[in-house]
Design a protein around this motif. Structure first.
Motif, PDB file in Angstrom:
ATOM      1  N   VAL A 342       0.863  -1.183   0.000  1.00  0.00           N
ATOM      2  CA  VAL A 342       0.000   0.000   0.000  1.00  0.00           C
ATOM      3  C   VAL A 342       0.900   1.233   0.000  1.00  0.00           C
ATOM      4  CG1 VAL A 342      -1.771   1.294   1.240  1.00  0.00           C
ATOM      5  CG2 VAL A 342      -1.830  -1.219   1.213  1.00  0.00           C
ATOM      6  N   VAL A 343       0.611   2.171  -0.867  1.00  0.00           N
ATOM      7  CA  VAL A 343       1.396   3.408  -0.993  1.00  0.00           C
ATOM      8  C   VAL A 343       0.571   4.562  -0.443  1.00  0.00           C
ATOM      9  CG1 VAL A 343       2.547   4.990  -2.574  1.00  0.00           C
ATOM     10  CG2 VAL A 343       2.629   2.519  -2.995  1.00  0.00           C
ATOM     11  N   ASP A 344       1.085   5.195   0.575  1.00  0.00           N
ATOM     12  CA  ASP A 344       0.481   6.432   1.098  1.00  0.00           C
ATOM     13  C   ASP A 344       1.179   7.597   0.394  1.00  0.00           C
ATOM     14  OD1 ASP A 344      -0.753   8.414   2.482  1.00  0.00           O
ATOM     15  OD2 ASP A 344       0.104   7.939   4.430  1.00  0.00           O
ATOM     16  N   ASP A 345       0.516   8.141  -0.604  1.00  0.00           N
ATOM     17  CA  ASP A 345       1.131   9.107  -1.516  1.00  0.00           C
ATOM     18  C   ASP A 345       0.831  10.531  -1.074  1.00  0.00           C
ATOM     19  OD1 ASP A 345       2.192  10.481  -3.610  1.00  0.00           O
ATOM     20  OD2 ASP A 345       0.631   9.931  -5.062  1.00  0.00           O
ATOM     21  N   GLY A 346       1.826  11.163  -0.447  1.00  0.00           N
ATOM     22  CA  GLY A 346       1.723  12.582  -0.156  1.00  0.00           C
ATOM     23  C   GLY A 346       2.502  13.427  -1.129  1.00  0.00           C
ATOM     24  N   LEU A 347       3.131  12.771  -2.122  1.00  0.00           N
ATOM     25  CA  LEU A 347       3.958  13.488  -3.089  1.00  0.00           C
ATOM     26  C   LEU A 347       3.145  14.068  -4.230  1.00  0.00           C
ATOM     27  CD1 LEU A 347       6.766  14.268  -4.132  1.00  0.00           C
ATOM     28  CD2 LEU A 347       6.909  11.993  -5.186  1.00  0.00           C
ATOM     29  N   THR A 348       2.157  13.314  -4.717  1.00  0.00           N
ATOM     30  CA  THR A 348       1.377  13.786  -5.865  1.00  0.00           C
ATOM     31  C   THR A 348       0.677  15.107  -5.602  1.00  0.00           C
ATOM     32  OG1 THR A 348       1.089  11.532  -6.705  1.00  0.00           O
ATOM     33  CG2 THR A 348      -0.497  13.179  -7.431  1.00  0.00           C
ATOM     34  N   PRO A 349       0.023  15.319  -4.439  1.00  0.00           N
ATOM     35  CA  PRO A 349      -0.582  16.640  -4.212  1.00  0.00           C
ATOM     36  C   PRO A 349       0.432  17.785  -4.242  1.00  0.00           C
ATOM     37  CG  PRO A 349      -1.456  15.041  -2.650  1.00  0.00           C
ATOM     38  CD  PRO A 349      -0.327  14.374  -3.367  1.00  0.00           C
ATOM     39  N   VAL A 350       1.642  17.538  -3.736  1.00  0.00           N
ATOM     40  CA  VAL A 350       2.671  18.580  -3.771  1.00  0.00           C
ATOM     41  C   VAL A 350       3.067  18.889  -5.209  1.00  0.00           C
ATOM     42  CG1 VAL A 350       4.999  19.190  -3.040  1.00  0.00           C
ATOM     43  CG2 VAL A 350       3.511  17.926  -1.501  1.00  0.00           C
ATOM     44  N   LEU A 351       3.260  17.850  -6.009  1.00  0.00           N
ATOM     45  CA  LEU A 351       3.651  18.064  -7.400  1.00  0.00           C
ATOM     46  C   LEU A 351       2.541  18.729  -8.198  1.00  0.00           C
ATOM     47  CD1 LEU A 351       5.471  14.690  -8.185  1.00  0.00           C
ATOM     48  CD2 LEU A 351       6.427  16.823  -7.319  1.00  0.00           C
ATOM     49  N   THR A 352       1.294  18.330  -7.933  1.00  0.00           N
ATOM     50  CA  THR A 352       0.171  18.935  -8.656  1.00  0.00           C
ATOM     51  C   THR A 352       0.045  20.423  -8.333  1.00  0.00           C
ATOM     52  OG1 THR A 352      -0.996  16.811  -8.646  1.00  0.00           O
ATOM     53  CG2 THR A 352      -2.302  18.785  -9.072  1.00  0.00           C
ATOM     54  N   ALA A 353       0.138  20.749  -7.042  1.00  0.00           N
ATOM     55  CA  ALA A 353       0.044  22.159  -6.653  1.00  0.00           C
ATOM     56  C   ALA A 353       1.182  22.970  -7.244  1.00  0.00           C
ATOM     57  CB  ALA A 353       0.035  22.276  -5.130  1.00  0.00           C
ATOM     58  N   PHE A 354       2.387  22.408  -7.251  1.00  0.00           N
ATOM     59  CA  PHE A 354       3.527  23.143  -7.803  1.00  0.00           C
ATOM     60  C   PHE A 354       3.375  23.324  -9.311  1.00  0.00           C
ATOM     61  CE2 PHE A 354       7.675  23.446  -9.772  1.00  0.00           C
ATOM     62  CZ  PHE A 354       8.260  24.460  -9.041  1.00  0.00           C
ATOM     63  N   THR A 355       2.870  22.317 -10.003  1.00  0.00           N
ATOM     64  CA  THR A 355       2.711  22.429 -11.450  1.00  0.00           C
ATOM     65  C   THR A 355       1.772  23.567 -11.815  1.00  0.00           C
ATOM     66  OG1 THR A 355       3.123  20.057 -11.718  1.00  0.00           O
ATOM     67  CG2 THR A 355       2.026  21.194 -13.529  1.00  0.00           C
ATOM     68  N   GLY A 356       0.635  23.671 -11.090  1.00  0.00           N
ATOM     69  CA  GLY A 356      -0.292  24.761 -11.359  1.00  0.00           C
ATOM     70  C   GLY A 356       0.305  26.122 -11.045  1.00  0.00           C
ATOM     71  N   ALA A 357       0.993  26.226  -9.910  1.00  0.00           N
ATOM     72  CA  ALA A 357       1.598  27.507  -9.537  1.00  0.00           C
ATOM     73  C   ALA A 357       2.730  27.877 -10.483  1.00  0.00           C
ATOM     74  CB  ALA A 357       2.113  27.436  -8.099  1.00  0.00           C
ATOM     75  N   ASP A 358       3.495  26.886 -10.933  1.00  0.00           N
ATOM     76  CA  ASP A 358       4.597  27.177 -11.840  1.00  0.00           C
ATOM     77  C   ASP A 358       4.074  27.638 -13.199  1.00  0.00           C
ATOM     78  OD1 ASP A 358       7.460  27.128 -12.452  1.00  0.00           O
ATOM     79  OD2 ASP A 358       6.944  25.496 -13.812  1.00  0.00           O
ATOM     80  N   ALA A 359       2.965  27.059 -13.653  1.00  0.00           N
ATOM     81  CA  ALA A 359       2.371  27.518 -14.917  1.00  0.00           C
ATOM     82  C   ALA A 359       1.932  28.970 -14.818  1.00  0.00           C
ATOM     83  CB  ALA A 359       1.191  26.621 -15.295  1.00  0.00           C
ATOM     84  N   GLN A 360       1.346  29.354 -13.681  1.00  0.00           N
ATOM     85  CA  GLN A 360       0.934  30.739 -13.505  1.00  0.00           C
ATOM     86  C   GLN A 360       2.151  31.662 -13.384  1.00  0.00           C
ATOM     87  OE1 GLN A 360      -2.378  31.443 -13.758  1.00  0.00           O
ATOM     88  NE2 GLN A 360      -1.554  33.494 -14.029  1.00  0.00           N
TER      89      GLN A 360
END
Length: 966
Positions: A342-360
């Protein structure tokens, strides 16, 4: 009479004396280059600076983006494990006859390495092991009578944590052994507070038991308390993530007035085998990792996100084998069978938030870069015009002597092309020298080539335009087509600007990866249209002012205003440069101010108060002293539950809804001016609601969609209990709408922030609490409002245990510092600062060249007036007055463009990625910065006019008429 050509003979030998043979074309090019040296140097510097920026700028920007990503990953790791992989392991039980595999402790490290090697290349390279854990489910404790007589149930969770010894100081005994001697009981270690609360002493035997269900057998195990510790390095990341190892969890029991206690204990690495022999065979092994990205971190984002999404599938595919007999896929940790990973993924939300902020971030930076490119191109255009103006007489003479237009174009190109190509190459190489290596950014040779090509093409194009027809024919044709060309240009610019703005507003935010070309170019078109409007309007204003000055008897003012109105079209390029430069600076100041102010709103929403505690499930907060000498001024408790709604009239099922209860009296005392406090005060008259029984109808504030769906009728709410074995129904009457302003009240932020955006919300009062069962899926928030002058740390310390050790503490000052110190926010500030400074330099150069370009006309006018008797001081004032309107128009237009552009772009310009909060932050103009920029720009233009007037007076160029000007 025939002309006789004299020829110089050689010394004494009768042969003519000759120098080295040089083609006439080379001598002509050298002569042309010497005459154009100053302006060629100016063009060369402009091209070199542009190509140098294309080489250095993207690399520096990529390095800052990499740093911002690493900063966010470090902050996420500080809050908790970014990535955790776990699996339940099956250990052999006594009496089953299975062979004993190697000890589990010897295979924990290799199991963690298997996870790393199984992950994708990018993720596997970035993973750094933090700790290895072995965890057991909750076990009951049969211990002596606890110290607190209210305690009716005690439980413990056993852990083996690989890095725990570095953060513990044993005040009694020692850490549990990793290899327990034969015949000894497994050792356990507790904190001083836990041992005291349970009434246990060092060396005492403790009986633990486990029973899955009432019908299953009860397993009992004996352990010995071998160590009592207290925290070491209390402010470390370890204790922020694992506070339960020190502070026991207390929660209400099933009977009123009773208390349950849950503690966490540490065991040695050999505990799994020892406990399995006594019937507790299913621990869960976990590996916690953090992600450390090296060079070119942002470039690794897509691959890193893909590897993270596929990690669970890859683990279970590669570390599990299919069994044809049973159809199952048993997994293993070394030689031990295990359940699925079982993978407890706390990395994807960080990457998703950074991707949106970096695009802006890239979109905002793209506008500044596009504006700088427009200013640079306009400066190059002014330089080329001045270059051709200096050669205008020579070009007309050559044209009248029969030179072809193509030949003159080639001649000018051959002079300028080598210089510009060499400058471009030199600027590119100089830009690469300080550029750092190993960043996600890379030099942009295409942009550098386009900029150099634009400068190269301007020379032949403008030369062709100047010499394509002989003088008289050209003048006649120019007068005939000037108005038509201007109208076509203005109409085209207006159509492109309106179309671009409408398309951006329809499209909204987000333009794909990389620079948002559309968002970058539309503001430049807006500035161009603003300049065209200014060129159309401000001559009319100047004409009116000139008429007033003539009636007032001021001849100098009249002549200066009339001259400025007449020359408005000729100074349009300088006006464009000044307007877009000032507009970009004002735009950047507005973005910075909006992010700065919006971060305060987002921090208030995230924290809800000066300090807030958030705990999962319904927890009764421990009372916190407020007022007096306490740093806490007031407290507000809120509770969140999930309810199922049906209409009382039609029985229609409604979406799953969040029900939040809050005490209106506490809220009014803590935040009397808040919108939710006022709404609840009006709704209930400042008094608690007496619901009596579940059959009573309680007034609530409901989401507008719920009110519309049921036409204001009452709703039947069904609330499941924590164990799911019972449910409670009650009736709610929406008597007020929970408007967006109420829903965005910061006091609701700590609980509403974790809900999906489309979740309906109902807000009631704590008078409903006796009718509502506890829910594990709900939440509890305790808001703490600080006394004036109290430190946030003191407020947090005063209520540290109010919701138990597992509560998440949010300090508004810390959240605000994190938002304002984000690396992407600094990138936006740095890009606008650098681009604005460079644009100012280019803009001043363009204005200076424009003044030189139009100085001849102003000098001729001054000569005429001096001949007619105008005094020297009056002539100087006239020179300045002719340029003051340009400064005023540029300042007004630039400020207007900078202020209006963000409003015109609408949803396409989103800065919510940098501020947090429930809605996009309002745009706030930095009025002080705007006023300073506008005044500074106007003052610089006026100073340039004064300098020009002073130079003319010193050289006395405007004192006499030149030959042919009478």
């Amino acid at each position: 009479m025939r002309a006789v050509r004299l020829r110089r003979e050689g010394p004494g030998d009768g042969t003519p004396r000759r120098g080295p043979a040089r083609p006439a074309s080379l001598r002509l090019l050298r002569r042309e280059a010497r005459g154009d040296a100053p302006l060629l140097a100016c063009l060369a510097v402009l091209v070199a600076v542009f190509t140098g920026l294309c080489a250095l700028g993207p690399v520096e920007l990529g390095g800052k983006e990499d740093q911002a990503l690493r900063q966010r990953l470090a902050a996420a790791a500080d809050a908790g494990a970014v990535l955790t992989v776990s699996a339940p392991v099956e250990l052999p039980q006594p009496g089953l006859g299975a062979p004993n595999p190697p000890a589990l402790r010897t295979q924990l490290e290799s199991g963690g390495q298997s996870v790393v090697s199984t992950a994708g290349r990018t993720l596997g390279t970035a993973l750094r092991p933090v700790r290895t854990t072995v965890d057991y489910q909750l076990l009951g404790i049969d211990s002596p009578l606890p110290v607190d007589p209210r305690v009716t149930q005690e439980s413990v969770t056993l852990h083996h944590i690989s890095d725990a010894p570095a953060y513990l100081h044993y005040v009694q005994g020692a850490a549990p052994a990793d290899s327990t001697p034969a015949g000894e009981l497994p050792g356990i270690a507790l904190s001083t507070g836990e041992a005291k609360l349970l009434g246990l002493g060092l060396g005492q035997q403790v009986e633990l038991w486990f029973q899955a269900t009432r019908s299953s057998p009860r397993y009992e195990v004996l352990v010995r308390l071998v160590g009592i510790y207290r925290p070491e390095q209390e402010q470390s990341e370890f204790w922020r993530q694992l506070p339960g190892l020190d502070k026991p969890l207390e929660y209400p029991g099933q009977l009123a007035g009773t208390l349950n206690i849950a503690v966490q204990g540490l065991v040695g690495a050999d505990a799994p085998e020892l406990l399995a022999k006594q019937g507790i065979p299913l621990p869960t092994v976990g590996w916690e990792y953090r992600v450390a990205l090296g060079d070119a971190a942002v470039k690794q984002l897509p691959a890193l996100a893909a590897d993270t999404r596929n990690l669970a599938i890859d683990l279970n595919d590669l570390l599990c084998t299919d069994s044809p007999a049973t159809g199952d896929s048993p997994c293993s940790i070394g030689a031990h069978p295990s359940g699925s990973y079982v993978v407890d993924d706390g990395l994807t939300p960080v990457l998703t938030a950074f991707t949106g902020a970096d695009a802006q971030t890239r979109a905002l930076a793209g506008f500044a870069v596009a504006s700088l490119a427009a200013v640079g191109l306009a400066t190059v255009l002014v330089s080329v015009r001045l270059l051709l103006r200096r050669r205008a007489v020579h070009l007309r003479l050559q044209r009248s002597r029969g030179a072809s237009a193509t030949g003159l174009v080639l001649q000018r190109s051959l002079v300028t092309a080598p210089v510009l190509l060499l400058a471009g190459e030199l600027g590119w190489r100089l830009g690469l020298l300080p550029a750092p290596t190993g960043t996600s950014g890379s030099p942009q040779p295409v942009a550098a080539l386009l900029g150099t090509a634009a400068a190269l093409l301007l020379v032949p194009l403008l030369t062709w335009y100047a010499v394509r027809e002989p003088g008289r024919a050209r003048e006649v044709r120019r007068r005939a087509s000037r108005r038509t060309r201007r109208l076509v240009l203005e109409a085209t610019a207006l159509v492109l600007c309106v179309g671009g703005v409408v398309a951006l507003r329809v499209r909204g935010s987000g333009g794909g990866a990389g620079i948002d070309v559309q968002l970058s170019l539309v503001p430049v078109l807006v500035a161009l249209v603003a300049v065209l409007l200014l060129v159309r309007l401000y001559p009319l204003v100047l004409g009116l002012l000139a008429g007033r000055s003539r009636r007032g008897g001021g001849v100098v003012a009249f002549l200066g205003l009339r001259g400025a109105a007449r020359d408005a079209g000729g100074t349009s390029l300088a006006l464009f440069v000044l307007v877009i430069t000032l507009g970009t600076a004002v735009f950047g100041g507005m973005v910075s101010r909006s992010v700065y102010d919006g971060a305060a709103v987002g921090a208030a929403w995230t924290a809800g108060a000066d300090v807030s505690l958030v705990q999962q499930g319904d927890v009764a907060p421990t009372p916190v002293a407020a007022g007096g000498s306490s740093p806490v001024r007031a407290t507000v408790a809120e509770y969140l539950r999930t309810v199922l709604l049906t209409g009382d009239e039609d029985g229609a099922n409604l979406p799953q809804t969040a029900l939040i209860t809050v005490d209106p009296a506490q809220l009014a005392a803590a935040d009397p001016d808040g919108p939710l406090a006022r709404a609840l005060g009006v709704l209930h008259g400042g008094k608690p609601v007496a619901t009596g029984t579940a059959s009573a109808t309680a007034p609530v504030l409901a989401d507008p969609g719920l009110i519309v769906a049921e036409n204001g009728e009452s709703l039947r709410a069904v609330v499941d209990s924590a164990l799911g074995s019972s449910r409670t129904a009650l009736h709610l009457k929406p008597v007020g709408a929970l408007t967006p302003a109420l829903r965005q009240d910061p006091v609701l932020g700590p609980l509403v922030a974790g809900l999906p955006a489309d979740t309906p919300v109902i807000v009631g009062t704590t008078a409903l609490e006796p009718l509502l069962p506890a829910q594990q899926t709900g939440g509890t928030a305790l808001l703490l409002f600080a006394r004036p002058g109290a430190a946030p740390a003191a407020v947090a310390a005063a209520a540290a245990d109010a919701l138990g050790p597992q509560a998440q503490v949010r300090v508004r000052a810390e959240v605000l510092g994190t938002l304002r110190g984000d690396g992407l926010v600094r990138i936006v500030d740095d890009v606008y600062t650098v681009c604005s400074l460079l644009a100012v330099v280019f803009g001043l150069l363009a204005v200076a060249l424009e003044l030189v370009l139009t100085a001849r006309e102003r000098g001729r006018t001054s000569s005429y007036l001096r001949t007619l008797g105008l005094a020297g001081r009056q002539a100087a004032v006239l020179q300045v007055l002719q340029l003051v309107p340009l400064a005023v128009a540029a300042a007004a237009g630039g400020v207007l463009v900078g202020v209006l552009e963000p409003r015109l772009l609408g949803p396409a310009l989103s800065i919510s990625q940098f501020t947090g909060g429930p809605a996009a932050p309002a745009l706030h103009t930095d009025y002080l910065l705007t006023a300073l920029l506008g005044a500074g720009l106007a003052a610089l233009v006026v100073c340039a006019a004064v300098v020009e007037s002073t130079v003319l007076r010193m050289r006395r160029l405007g004192g006499v008429l030149r030959l042919g000007e009478a």
